[in-house]
Motif scaffolding. Structure first.
Motif, PDB file in Angstrom:
ATOM      1  N   ALA A 189       5.424   1.417   1.171  1.00  0.00           N
ATOM      2  CA  ALA A 189       5.219   2.201  -0.189  1.00  0.00           C
ATOM      3  C   ALA A 189       4.363   1.295  -0.904  1.00  0.00           C
ATOM      4  CB  ALA A 189       6.499   2.538  -0.600  1.00  0.00           C
ATOM      5  N   MET A 190       4.794  -0.107  -0.748  1.00  0.00           N
ATOM      6  CA  MET A 190       3.926  -1.006  -1.840  1.00  0.00           C
ATOM      7  C   MET A 190       2.430  -1.025  -1.549  1.00  0.00           C
ATOM      8  SD  MET A 190       4.524  -5.163  -2.467  1.00  0.00           S
ATOM      9  CE  MET A 190       6.402  -5.092  -1.504  1.00  0.00           C
ATOM     10  N   ALA A 191       2.108  -1.001   0.009  1.00  0.00           N
ATOM     11  CA  ALA A 191       0.842  -0.833   0.202  1.00  0.00           C
ATOM     12  C   ALA A 191      -0.096   0.339   0.118  1.00  0.00           C
ATOM     13  CB  ALA A 191       0.597  -1.126   1.705  1.00  0.00           C
ATOM     14  N   LEU A 192       0.642   1.605   0.423  1.00  0.00           N
ATOM     15  CA  LEU A 192       0.090   2.779   0.114  1.00  0.00           C
ATOM     16  C   LEU A 192      -0.021   3.253  -1.439  1.00  0.00           C
ATOM     17  CD1 LEU A 192       1.843   4.954   3.123  1.00  0.00           C
ATOM     18  CD2 LEU A 192      -0.685   4.198   2.857  1.00  0.00           C
ATOM     19  N   GLY A 193       1.225   2.822  -2.090  1.00  0.00           N
ATOM     20  CA  GLY A 193       1.091   3.057  -3.563  1.00  0.00           C
ATOM     21  C   GLY A 193       0.014   2.256  -4.181  1.00  0.00           C
ATOM     22  N   LEU A 194      -0.173   1.042  -3.979  1.00  0.00           N
ATOM     23  CA  LEU A 194      -1.353   0.550  -4.417  1.00  0.00           C
ATOM     24  C   LEU A 194      -2.848   1.190  -4.164  1.00  0.00           C
ATOM     25  CD1 LEU A 194      -2.413  -1.951  -6.309  1.00  0.00           C
ATOM     26  CD2 LEU A 194      -2.180  -3.381  -4.282  1.00  0.00           C
ATOM     27  N   LEU A 195      -3.067   1.551  -3.157  1.00  0.00           N
ATOM     28  CA  LEU A 195      -4.158   2.245  -2.533  1.00  0.00           C
ATOM     29  C   LEU A 195      -4.251   3.514  -3.155  1.00  0.00           C
ATOM     30  CD1 LEU A 195      -4.289   1.421   1.247  1.00  0.00           C
ATOM     31  CD2 LEU A 195      -5.670   0.157  -0.565  1.00  0.00           C
ATOM     32  N   GLU A 196      -3.367   4.362  -3.443  1.00  0.00           N
ATOM     33  CA  GLU A 196      -3.255   5.734  -3.980  1.00  0.00           C
ATOM     34  C   GLU A 196      -3.390   5.592  -5.503  1.00  0.00           C
ATOM     35  OE1 GLU A 196      -2.839   9.631  -3.963  1.00  0.00           O
ATOM     36  OE2 GLU A 196      -2.800   8.453  -2.381  1.00  0.00           O
ATOM     37  N   ARG A 197      -3.148   4.469  -6.082  1.00  0.00           N
ATOM     38  CA  ARG A 197      -3.576   4.306  -7.585  1.00  0.00           C
ATOM     39  C   ARG A 197      -5.157   3.867  -7.878  1.00  0.00           C
ATOM     40  NH1 ARG A 197       1.466   0.795 -10.161  1.00  0.00           N
ATOM     41  NH2 ARG A 197       0.064   1.039 -11.872  1.00  0.00           N
ATOM     42  N   LEU A 198      -5.459   3.153  -6.833  1.00  0.00           N
ATOM     43  CA  LEU A 198      -6.926   2.847  -6.892  1.00  0.00           C
ATOM     44  C   LEU A 198      -7.954   3.916  -6.150  1.00  0.00           C
ATOM     45  CD1 LEU A 198      -6.641  -0.945  -6.061  1.00  0.00           C
ATOM     46  CD2 LEU A 198      -7.234   0.136  -8.197  1.00  0.00           C
ATOM     47  N   ASP A 199      -7.253   4.866  -5.560  1.00  0.00           N
ATOM     48  CA  ASP A 199      -8.065   6.176  -4.867  1.00  0.00           C
ATOM     49  C   ASP A 199      -8.838   5.486  -3.861  1.00  0.00           C
ATOM     50  OD1 ASP A 199      -8.722   8.597  -4.448  1.00  0.00           O
ATOM     51  OD2 ASP A 199     -10.431   8.626  -5.644  1.00  0.00           O
ATOM     52  N   MET A 200      -8.097   4.354  -2.956  1.00  0.00           N
ATOM     53  CA  MET A 200      -8.697   3.690  -1.859  1.00  0.00           C
ATOM     54  C   MET A 200      -8.047   4.242  -0.644  1.00  0.00           C
ATOM     55  SD  MET A 200     -10.895   1.611  -3.069  1.00  0.00           S
ATOM     56  CE  MET A 200     -11.217   0.567  -1.971  1.00  0.00           C
ATOM     57  N   PRO A 201      -8.863   4.423   0.720  1.00  0.00           N
ATOM     58  CA  PRO A 201      -8.273   5.077   1.690  1.00  0.00           C
ATOM     59  C   PRO A 201      -7.465   4.105   2.249  1.00  0.00           C
ATOM     60  CG  PRO A 201     -10.422   4.352   2.214  1.00  0.00           C
ATOM     61  CD  PRO A 201     -10.238   4.154   0.694  1.00  0.00           C
ATOM     62  N   PRO A 202      -6.189   4.599   3.303  1.00  0.00           N
ATOM     63  CA  PRO A 202      -5.504   3.744   3.808  1.00  0.00           C
ATOM     64  C   PRO A 202      -6.150   2.837   4.855  1.00  0.00           C
ATOM     65  CG  PRO A 202      -4.560   5.777   3.799  1.00  0.00           C
ATOM     66  CD  PRO A 202      -6.026   5.717   3.481  1.00  0.00           C
ATOM     67  N   LEU A 203      -7.537   3.003   5.312  1.00  0.00           N
ATOM     68  CA  LEU A 203      -8.324   2.123   5.989  1.00  0.00           C
ATOM     69  C   LEU A 203      -8.232   0.631   5.580  1.00  0.00           C
ATOM     70  CD1 LEU A 203     -11.424   4.549   6.839  1.00  0.00           C
ATOM     71  CD2 LEU A 203      -9.180   4.088   8.338  1.00  0.00           C
ATOM     72  N   GLN A 204      -7.980   0.571   4.141  1.00  0.00           N
ATOM     73  CA  GLN A 204      -8.138  -0.713   3.670  1.00  0.00           C
ATOM     74  C   GLN A 204      -7.134  -1.753   3.994  1.00  0.00           C
ATOM     75  OE1 GLN A 204     -11.169   0.698   2.404  1.00  0.00           O
ATOM     76  NE2 GLN A 204     -10.979  -1.066   1.510  1.00  0.00           N
ATOM     77  N   ARG A 205      -6.189  -1.280   4.814  1.00  0.00           N
ATOM     78  CA  ARG A 205      -4.992  -2.321   5.280  1.00  0.00           C
ATOM     79  C   ARG A 205      -5.664  -2.690   6.291  1.00  0.00           C
ATOM     80  NH1 ARG A 205       0.146   1.616   6.092  1.00  0.00           N
ATOM     81  NH2 ARG A 205      -1.327   2.846   6.551  1.00  0.00           N
ATOM     82  N   ILE A 206      -5.831  -4.328   6.338  1.00  0.00           N
ATOM     83  CA  ILE A 206      -6.343  -5.072   7.256  1.00  0.00           C
ATOM     84  C   ILE A 206      -5.297  -5.347   8.434  1.00  0.00           C
ATOM     85  CG2 ILE A 206      -7.169  -7.207   7.859  1.00  0.00           C
ATOM     86  CD1 ILE A 206      -8.896  -7.376   5.490  1.00  0.00           C
TER      87      ILE A 206
END
Length: 664
Positions: free
Chosen positions: A140-157
């Motif tokens: 939730a911490m990772a996906l929530g931050l990406l969602e707020r920035l409108d960035m795709p889940p691919l950004q999780r290294i």
């Protein structure tokens, strides 16, 4: 591998599979749905294909494609804010990227803080629910931050074991969003009783830094930033007044009977808080659950985090636990977060009983078995042990994994983002899919681990009695019949060495504890944790001949995995001799006493006094017709340099426990 001989036909087959998967997607699928499905199709098709068969090996085509897309997305967002002029785009010295790290402190304290005494079944349900909650909090911490920035889940290294790395654009919007995310999560933590503390850190870096210094310097800086953040928990709330329970005024002031942290819902003995009641409900449903969903409109029961919640249905953004890559009309990814839960059916298969006999068997111990689908309690797991009816707990994790992530396996150049992503995924795959696979289907590993057909069938029945409290990232915690868990530990190390190609930098260490099924959960964990710490310290000890090796802490000693099979052989021999009435237990305790004197004695000459004393004792067992092979076997203990003497307390106690108690 480097210089791999992979024909064009191999790539063509994977391309055909990718096209076939994609053709099943609905025409009206959203961009997010298309991207998520394509990501999973590529994972299925290209995870084992090298990106370059003639150059640098070790990076798969999947990780190359995914990380290329992530860097492209971050660059686009950066230049949309800073400008899309040619000079700006070509400037590689500007810090265009932001590496964000997320972690959770207090995981063990949060999961294992259970103060109730309502029976093993309730404890087991809450354990699996809390383990899931920790994993979902990181998601939730990772996906929530990406969602707020409108960035795709691919950004999780990297995302595993309650930790994650995100690749973001170094923009004002990203920095402000990150600050807001910290505050919201710290407020959430405070409202939950501050037993689980979120940690967020970030480091900006430039394309030039990445090219010149690899990824090591950036990861090292982020690790230092995360360490500083852990030293100041909830620091964003300093100086601000917060009511930790703002929506519960006028309610009970009694602490929850389960967690002891949050207030109970009712002012009655044994009353629980809403969250612990939710844990019970979730834990009840998890055995039949294969998917979880991140959503803003959850069904009940659910876990609520800042701006994002998770429930046990399939809607919103779905985390699928089963390795099924069929396309679906919603965004999803493969995240096997749920472990194995042994049931009465597993107990029947392991014991050879039918349901009625099993009911009578457990009824004699005050337990009930309603149906074959019913999960086993800790009490039942203990009864299914051979020998003393105790539980075994195994706490285990990968050695030096943080160092490997930062420095790579051989050189700085190996700690690239793609390698970090690949290594993280590979390690997480082992601790989720491979560990689960060995528990649920040991027969499939017969060739890998050298089982005979009979042994493979026996392990397949017995290993399904192991309960996965937690397994993911680079660690695990398992509970089950003590003898089954101990046997499983040795196989798991062998499987890990095969999985990693026996790489000297990739080892595992763990701790094993044996205890009664009524032992409080925090004590179970703490006993296994202390054994694990002794194993870790032994592997780091520069004066130890087994420095750098993986160890298992058990029965008060740290044993290198390389010696465990021989030690297990001695334990089984002793157990059989004790059960056959040939080996007097008094001799076993005599051996333990001699070894204790040897251990505590500091004078080198006096330490060797055990040898004449042992030789004198063994004279009574020189009659080979009465004690076949005893004198020769036990005479090997006179060599104090051999592992059978060094680890004598381990195999003696192992054998004694195996020969005592009730056999199923």
């Amino acid at each position: 591998p480097k210089d791999a001989d992979i024909s064009p036909e191999t790539y063509r087959r994977q391309l055909d599979r990718l096209i076939a998967r994609s053709s099943k997607l609905p025409n009206d699928a959203s961009d997010k749905t298309l991207l998520a499905n394509l990501n999973m199709f590529l994972l299925e098709s290209t995870w084992a294909l090298p990106v370059d068969t003639h150059g640098e090996g070790g990076i798969s085509l999947y990780d190359h494609l995914r990380l290329t897309a992530a860097f492209a997305a971050a660059l686009l967002a950066y230049h949309q804010e800073s400008g899309l002029d040619t000079a700006s785009i070509q400037d590689e010295s500007a810090k265009k990227f932001l590496l964000v790290g997320g972690d959770l402190s207090g995981i063990q304290r949060h999961i294992y803080r259970i103060t109730e005494s309502q029976g093993s079944g309730g404890i087991a349900k809450r354990l699996r629910a809390r383990s899931l909650e920790v994993s979902l909090a990181a998601e939730a911490m990772a996906l929530g931050l990406l969602e707020r920035l409108d960035m795709p889940p691919l950004q999780r290294i990297m995302s595993a074991g309650g930790k994650f790395y995100l690749l973001l654009p170094n923009t004002k919007v990203a920095q402000e969003t990150l600050r807001a995310q910290r505050e919201e999560w710290e407020e959430w933590a405070l409202e939950q009783g501050a037993s689980l503390i979120p940690v967020l850190g970030s480091v900006p870096f430039s394309p030039q830094e990445l090219l010149e210094g690899g990824f090591t310097s950036t990861l090292t800086s982020l690790a230092a930033e995360m360490a500083r953040a852990k030293l100041s928990p909830l620091s964003n709330l300093y100086g601000r007044f917060h009511d930790p329970y703002p929506d519960r005024k006028g309610q009970s002031l009694k602490p929850c009977a389960v967690c002891g942290v949050r207030p109970a819902e009712r002012d009655e003995p044994g009353a629980t808080c809403l969250e612990c009641e939710r844990d019970r409900q979730v834990g009840t449903r998890l055995p039949q659950t294969r998917s979880l969903s991140a959503t803003t409109e959850p069904g009940k029961p659910f876990y609520q985090f800042p701006r994002l919640s998770f429930d046990l249905e399939e809607h919103g953004y779905v985390l699928r636990g089963a390795t099924d890559f069929d396309p679906v009309p919603y965004p999803w990814e493969l995240r096997p977060l749920l472990g194995h839960l042994p049931t009465v059916a597993d107990a029947l298969a392991a014991s050879g009983m039918d349901l009625e006999d099993y009911r009578q068997f457990v009824a004699g111990e005050g337990l009930e078995a309603a149906s074959e689908k019913q999960p086993l309690t800790f009490g039942e797991l203990a009864l299914l042990s051979e020998g003393v009816p105790y539980l075994g707990a195994l706490l285990l994790d990968a050695d030096r994994m943080g160092e490997v992530f930062i420095k790579g396996l051989a050189s700085q150049r190996e700690s690239s983002p793609a390698r970090i992503a690949a290594l993280s995924r590979a390690v997480d795959t082992f601790f989720t899919l491979e560990v689960g696979g060995l528990i649920e289907g040991a027969e499939r590993y017969r060739e890998h681990l050298g089982y005979s057909e009979a042994k493979a069938k026996d392990k397949a029945r017995r290993y399904r009695l192991i309960y996965t409290v937690y397994s993911g990232g680079d660690d695990l915690f398992l509970i089950g019949p003590w003898d089954v868990v101990l046997e499983f530990a040795a196989d798991l190390d062998q499987l890990y060495r095969r999985y990693t190609g026996d790489h000297p930098s990739l080892t595992i260490s763990g701790g094993f504890a044996i205890m009664r099924p009524t032992t409080p959960v925090p004590q179970i964990y703490e006993s296994a944790h202390q054994a694990e710490q002794s194993a870790k310290e032994k592997g780091k000890d520069p004066e130890s001949p087994t420095q750098g090796q993986g160890h298992l802490g058990l029965f008060g000693q740290a044993v290198p995995w390389s010696s465990l099979n021989d030690i297990e052989g001695w334990a089984k021999w002793l157990k059989d001799e004790l059960l056959g009435g040939r080996f007097p237990s008094s001799l076993a305790y005599r051996l333990l006493k001699l070894h204790q004197r040897f251990t505590v004695e500091r004078d080198p000459a006096r330490k060797m006094a055990y040898k004449p004393q042992l030789a004198y004792t063994l004279r009574n067992y020189a009659d080979d017709s009465k004690y076949p092979g005893y004198f020769d076997r036990l005479g090997r203990l006179l060599d104090h340099t051999q592992p059978e003497w060094a680890h004598l307390p381990v195999w003696v106690e192992w054998g004694l426990y195996g020969a005592r108690g009730r056999n199923v």
